[in-house]
Design a protein around this motif. Structure first.
Motif, mmCIF file in Angstrom:
data_model
loop_
_atom_site.group_PDB
_atom_site.id
_atom_site.type_symbol
_atom_site.label_atom_id
_atom_site.label_comp_id
_atom_site.label_asym_id
_atom_site.label_seq_id
_atom_site.Cartn_x
_atom_site.Cartn_y
_atom_site.Cartn_z
ATOM 1 N N ARG A 179 96.734 57.659 2.905
ATOM 2 C CA ARG A 179 97.881 58.484 2.993
ATOM 3 C C ARG A 179 96.839 60.092 1.840
ATOM 4 N NH1 ARG A 179 102.660 59.170 2.051
ATOM 5 N NH2 ARG A 179 102.790 57.626 0.671
ATOM 6 N N PRO A 180 96.668 60.628 2.200
ATOM 7 C CA PRO A 180 95.819 61.920 1.513
ATOM 8 C C PRO A 180 96.586 62.213 0.490
ATOM 9 C CG PRO A 180 95.443 62.781 3.843
ATOM 10 C CD PRO A 180 96.906 61.553 3.701
ATOM 11 N N ARG A 181 97.915 61.917 -0.091
ATOM 12 C CA ARG A 181 98.471 62.573 -1.144
ATOM 13 C C ARG A 181 98.292 61.161 -2.130
ATOM 14 N NH1 ARG A 181 102.452 67.626 -1.835
ATOM 15 N NH2 ARG A 181 102.506 67.382 -4.290
ATOM 16 N N LYS A 184 84.496 68.618 7.028
ATOM 17 C CA LYS A 184 84.305 69.902 6.514
ATOM 18 C C LYS A 184 83.243 70.217 4.639
ATOM 19 C CE LYS A 184 88.612 70.828 9.497
ATOM 20 N NZ LYS A 184 89.973 71.986 9.253
ATOM 21 N N LEU A 185 83.479 69.115 4.515
ATOM 22 C CA LEU A 185 82.677 69.245 2.885
ATOM 23 C C LEU A 185 82.139 68.036 2.442
ATOM 24 C CD1 LEU A 185 83.376 71.004 0.140
ATOM 25 C CD2 LEU A 185 85.478 69.265 -0.712
ATOM 26 N N ALA A 244 94.314 68.258 0.309
ATOM 27 C CA ALA A 244 93.626 69.429 1.109
ATOM 28 C C ALA A 244 92.026 68.950 0.455
ATOM 29 C CB ALA A 244 93.616 71.092 0.536
ATOM 30 N N ILE A 245 91.577 68.533 0.107
ATOM 31 C CA ILE A 245 90.411 68.084 -0.461
ATOM 32 C C ILE A 245 89.719 67.286 0.175
ATOM 33 C CG2 ILE A 245 88.143 67.783 -1.918
ATOM 34 C CD1 ILE A 245 88.931 69.417 -4.197
ATOM 35 N N VAL A 246 90.574 66.369 0.227
ATOM 36 C CA VAL A 246 90.804 64.965 0.558
ATOM 37 C C VAL A 246 90.195 64.780 2.545
ATOM 38 C CG1 VAL A 246 91.322 61.941 1.311
ATOM 39 C CG2 VAL A 246 91.490 63.506 -1.091
ATOM 40 N N ARG A 247 91.884 66.087 3.104
ATOM 41 C CA ARG A 247 91.903 66.036 4.472
ATOM 42 C C ARG A 247 90.392 66.822 4.923
ATOM 43 N NH1 ARG A 247 96.323 67.512 2.800
ATOM 44 N NH2 ARG A 247 98.083 66.223 4.457
ATOM 45 N N ASP A 248 89.483 67.296 3.912
ATOM 46 C CA ASP A 248 88.038 68.104 4.396
ATOM 47 C C ASP A 248 87.246 67.608 4.265
ATOM 48 O OD1 ASP A 248 89.740 70.925 4.382
ATOM 49 O OD2 ASP A 248 89.087 71.355 2.664
#
Length: 376
Positions: free
Chosen positions: A193-195, A170-171, A161-165
């Motif tokens: 991939r984010p995971r 957003k971050l 989730a942090i990587v996506r932000d």
């Protein structure tokens, strides 16, 4: 060497420097799919650098090599020293400290801050505990293993989730931080991939926290080998590094490494069949009398007097850091052990009551049967 069937698979078990050379240099061996699924699902993560070979491994490994450089080691060592000083102030007059547990807190706080990963103080205990579970619970029985799997799931979901932000803007993150570099890393023209990016972030911070095991070993050595403690000139950086290297040689963090044979080949008169497994004995290799004089004695000065035998030391991998599966954070690990001892050693009370200092080798990682509760 000997052959066995381990986890239903034909396995050649080997030990010693020449075995380590074969394990790391043979083009017939691959790490892809070699680690048992329980380790992939806990310690390493799936789709990460530990399970890659060839050019993909070299390119992704390069990210870790660049991140874990001398500047990072100095930065993290400073943060760790500050962490121990903070604990000393908080615990002043409150009795003894569990060095192993305290190490987890100091190292996790330093790792998250250095990597640029935002963690608020309310969630920090959970994030620390999840990092520790990845290496401390992975192979310690079924219930501990389940805890480790759950910790892996939580940690990867949180970091994904942090990587996506970060990618969505957003971050704000510091350029050059581990979070920024891994979130922006591309492979084949595409972002991870984010995971998978989350799993690789864990492969940056998790080994930093796992240095707690080496710290426990280092404190154990100070107690178990008082003659070494007394004769070591601690003001000399070369002698301190030799002590840290001997800790990494003498004590078994993990017992073995595994690889798969992708083609049939012969080694020292034995045919290794395609599809079989090769298992390298780390503890036996680091204590091999063919490579080390007085191998079962804790003697740090060996690293000052003699050249390190080629493939005789497999403390955190061997061979080339860039090309082989050798940890790029070895110098960093030594720096963190050294920083911790610089704070703890003058403050330790060496007049402890009788306790069992033997290592529990049925535990992975092995630790002293009686954990150190030390007055600091």
């Amino acid at each position: 060497m000997f052959e066995a069937r381990i986890l239903l698979k034909r396995t050649l078990c080997v030990s010693g420097p020449e075995a380590a050379r074969m394990f790391y240099e043979s083009s017939a061996l691959t790490r892809t799919g070699a680690a048992p699924e329980p380790l992939q699902a806990t310690l390493f993560g799936k789709g990460t650098v530990q399970g890659l070979d060839g050019e993909r491994h070299r390119r992704r490994k390069g990210v870790f090599v660049r991140l874990l450089d001398a500047e990072a080691a100095a930065d993290l060592a400073g943060r760790v020293t500050q962490g121990w000083e903070r604990i000393a102030r908080q615990r002043s007059g409150q009795g003894e400290v569990d060095i192993y547990t305290a190490s987890h807190a100091v190292l996790a706080d330093a790792a998250f801050a250095w990597a640029g990963i935002p963690v608020n103080r309310h969630e920090m205990p959970v994030r620390r505990a999840d990092l520790v579970a990845l290496f401390d619970d992975a192979v310690r029985g079924p219930w501990a293993h389940l805890r480790s799997r759950r910790a892996r799931g939580r940690a990867e979901q949180w970091l994904a989730a942090i990587v996506r932000d970060v990618r969505a803007g957003k971050l704000d993150v510091s350029t050059g931080s581990a979070l920024a570099v891994i979130a922006g890393y591309e492979e084949g023209g595409e972002l991870l991939r984010p995971r998978v990016a989350a799993a690789e972030l864990l492969n940056v911070v998790r080994p930093i926290v796992a240095v707690a095991v080496f710290i426990q070993f280092a404190v154990h050595a100070l107690y178990a080998w008082p003659q070494v403690r007394e004769r070591t000139p601690w003001h000399d950086a070369r002698h301190r590094q030799a002590f840290c290297d001997e800790v990494r040689r003498f004590y078994p963090f993990f017992p073995v490494l595994v690889a798969n044979a992708k083609e049939t080949f012969d080694w020292q008169g034995v045919r290794v069949h395609a599809g079989s497994r090769v298992m390298l004995d780390l503890h036996g290799t680091n204590r091999d009398a063919r490579a080390w004089n007085d191998a079962d004695t804790f003697r740090p000065e060996r690293f000052l007097a003699d050249p390190v035998p080629t493939y005789g030391l497999v403390a955190q991998g061997a061979g080339s850091v860039q090309d082989h599966h050798r940890c790029p954070g070895e110098a960093l690990a030594v720096a963190l052990i050294d920083a911790t001892l610089g704070h703890l050693r003058p403050r330790l009370d060496y007049s402890q009551p009788p306790q069992d200092l033997s290592l529990d080798r049925g535990r992975i990682p092995a630790l002293p049967r009686h954990r150190f509760q030390l007055g600091c």
